[in-house]
Scaffold this motif. Structure first.
Motif, PDB file in Angstrom:
ATOM      1  N   GLY A  29       0.832  -1.139   0.072  1.00 19.44           N
ATOM      2  CA  GLY A  29       0.236   0.225  -0.072  1.00 19.44           C
ATOM      3  C   GLY A  29       0.616   1.333  -0.128  1.00 19.44           C
ATOM      4  N   THR A  30       0.580   2.312   0.861  1.00 21.37           N
ATOM      5  CA  THR A  30       1.336   3.550   0.996  1.00 21.37           C
ATOM      6  C   THR A  30       2.119   3.594   2.059  1.00 21.37           C
ATOM      7  N   ARG A  31       2.190   2.398   2.723  1.00 18.94           N
ATOM      8  CA  ARG A  31       2.979   2.173   4.047  1.00 18.94           C
ATOM      9  C   ARG A  31       4.428   2.032   3.707  1.00 18.94           C
ATOM     10  N   GLU A  32       5.154   2.313   4.700  1.00 18.30           N
ATOM     11  CA  GLU A  32       6.651   2.347   4.458  1.00 18.30           C
ATOM     12  C   GLU A  32       7.147   0.972   4.382  1.00 18.30           C
ATOM     13  N   ARG A  33       6.507   0.246   5.199  1.00 18.21           N
ATOM     14  CA  ARG A  33       6.991  -1.249   5.378  1.00 18.21           C
ATOM     15  C   ARG A  33       5.820  -2.303   5.495  1.00 18.21           C
ATOM     16  N   ASP A 216      -7.424  -6.055   7.082  1.00 15.61           N
ATOM     17  CA  ASP A 216      -8.394  -4.899   6.888  1.00 15.61           C
ATOM     18  C   ASP A 216      -7.739  -3.942   5.936  1.00 15.61           C
ATOM     19  N   GLY A 217      -6.751  -4.270   5.359  1.00 22.17           N
ATOM     20  CA  GLY A 217      -6.246  -3.229   4.096  1.00 22.17           C
ATOM     21  C   GLY A 217      -7.109  -3.962   2.755  1.00 22.17           C
ATOM     22  N   VAL A 218      -7.675  -5.293   2.933  1.00 24.96           N
ATOM     23  CA  VAL A 218      -8.561  -5.468   1.970  1.00 24.96           C
ATOM     24  C   VAL A 218     -10.108  -5.486   2.395  1.00 24.96           C
ATOM     25  N   GLY A 219     -10.477  -6.156   3.618  1.00 28.07           N
ATOM     26  CA  GLY A 219     -11.685  -6.174   3.838  1.00 28.07           C
ATOM     27  C   GLY A 219     -12.198  -4.728   4.237  1.00 28.07           C
ATOM     28  N   ARG A 252      -6.092   5.170  -2.690  1.00 31.53           N
ATOM     29  CA  ARG A 252      -6.197   5.708  -1.231  1.00 31.53           C
ATOM     30  C   ARG A 252      -4.986   6.224  -0.949  1.00 31.53           C
ATOM     31  N   ARG A 253      -4.720   7.501  -0.482  1.00 33.32           N
ATOM     32  CA  ARG A 253      -3.666   8.095   0.077  1.00 33.32           C
ATOM     33  C   ARG A 253      -2.996   7.334   1.402  1.00 33.32           C
ATOM     34  N   ASN A 254      -3.940   6.710   2.229  1.00 37.38           N
ATOM     35  CA  ASN A 254      -3.539   5.980   3.425  1.00 37.38           C
ATOM     36  C   ASN A 254      -3.729   4.468   3.176  1.00 37.38           C
ATOM     37  N   GLN A 255      -3.354   4.026   1.989  1.00 37.14           N
ATOM     38  CA  GLN A 255      -3.762   2.583   1.780  1.00 37.14           C
ATOM     39  C   GLN A 255      -2.807   1.744   2.912  1.00 37.14           C
ATOM     40  N   ASP A 256      -3.638   0.993   3.613  1.00 40.98           N
ATOM     41  CA  ASP A 256      -2.837   0.089   4.636  1.00 40.98           C
ATOM     42  C   ASP A 256      -2.227  -1.055   3.754  1.00 40.98           C
ATOM     43  N   ASN A 257      -1.353  -1.853   4.509  1.00 37.81           N
ATOM     44  CA  ASN A 257      -0.887  -3.148   3.838  1.00 37.81           C
ATOM     45  C   ASN A 257      -2.030  -3.962   3.628  1.00 37.81           C
TER      46      ASN A 257
END
Length: 267
Positions: A29-33, A216-219, A252-257
């Motif tokens: 996603g947009t996360r660093e790791r 939860d990055g999907v669901g 999404r700007r804050n897309q989670d893993n």
């Protein structure tokens, strides 16, 4: 004449056995790791599936605590270790429940309460499904065109909603404006796990069933209508490709893993 009177031996009828087609996807996603972890066990070994079952597991490490990736990896390793000791003839519901206590104890000892992770895991054995979850990862079943979530979230929002139901308030908007809503109320790595969602009896599986385990990055990103369309793909690999396409289309700007495991059942 005796040749024509000879009885033919009956041809043995082979019992149809459910087979499983699996696939996975994972993105940062947009996360660093990447702090999600996952695993299958016995996915490519039909003999072991018949003997001991197929295992699928997803763990979503909590980024706000110590090294979510390390915690989620340790959680998955604990579940795989517990699965290696599974007694297929024993009480499966109780064995899976002990996995939570064992994994949680190991994580708490290792990270001293400073690391946490969600968990959702499924055991496919003898054409039946056993599952358990802790936290806010997702488990869905697609059957005959209908999509059903099998587990529920363990977070502050869900707690507020349950309290509202007990008080006779059925407002679907309850808790949606609470900034503390996503805070987990149960996860692995706590001193004691408060809530565990699980099957107490096995769910009989059918040909055509599709299972989705995901973080939860999907669901938490795709609507159930979109999930259903993705899971209706003819193969598990195509379902994963559709899920990833739809997640990326959200931009999404804050897309989670995001992590998803898809298991299709068929004869």
């Amino acid at each position: 004449m005796g040749l024509f009177n000879r009885r033919k031996k009956p041809v043995p009828v082979r019992e149809r056995r459910l087979s499983y087609q699996v696939a996975n996807l994972q993105g940062r996603g947009t996360r660093e790791r990447q702090e999600d972890s996952f695993a299958f066990a016995n996915a490519l070994d039909v003999t072991e599936i018949l003997r001991k079952g197929l295992l699928a597991v997803v763990a979503d490490g909590m980024g706000g605590l110590k090294d979510g990736r390390e915690v989620s990896q340790a959680c998955v390793a604990q579940v795989l270790s517990a699965f290696s000791d599974l007694d297929p003839e024993g009480d499966l519901a109780e064995q899976l429940r002990t996995w939570v206590d064992q994994a949680n104890g190991a994580l708490y000892d290792r990270f001293q309460g400073e690391g946490g992770t969600t968990l959702v895991t499924c055991l496919f054995l003898r054409e039946q499904l056993w599952w358990l979850s802790v936290g806010d990862s997702y488990l869905y079943l697609l059957r005959e065109g209908g999509l059903c979530r099998l587990n529920r979230d363990h977070n502050h929002l869900e707690r507020l909603r349950l309290e509202a139901v007990r008080e006779g308030r059925l407002d679907p908007e309850t808790g949606l404006d609470d900034p503390d809503g996503p805070r987990l109320s149960s996860f692995l790595g706590m001193e004691e796990v408060e809530l565990v969602d699980r099957s107490l009896r096995p769910l009989p599986l059918m040909g055509g069933d599709t299972l989705l385990l995901c973080s939860d990055g999907v669901g938490g990103v795709l609507r159930e209508s979109a999930l259903r369309t993705c899971l209706e793909a003819p193969t598990a690999a195509e379902a994963c490709a559709r899920l990833e396409r739809d997640i990326q289309a959200q931009a999404r700007r804050n897309q989670d893993n995001y992590t998803a495991l898809v298991i299709k059942c068929g004869y």
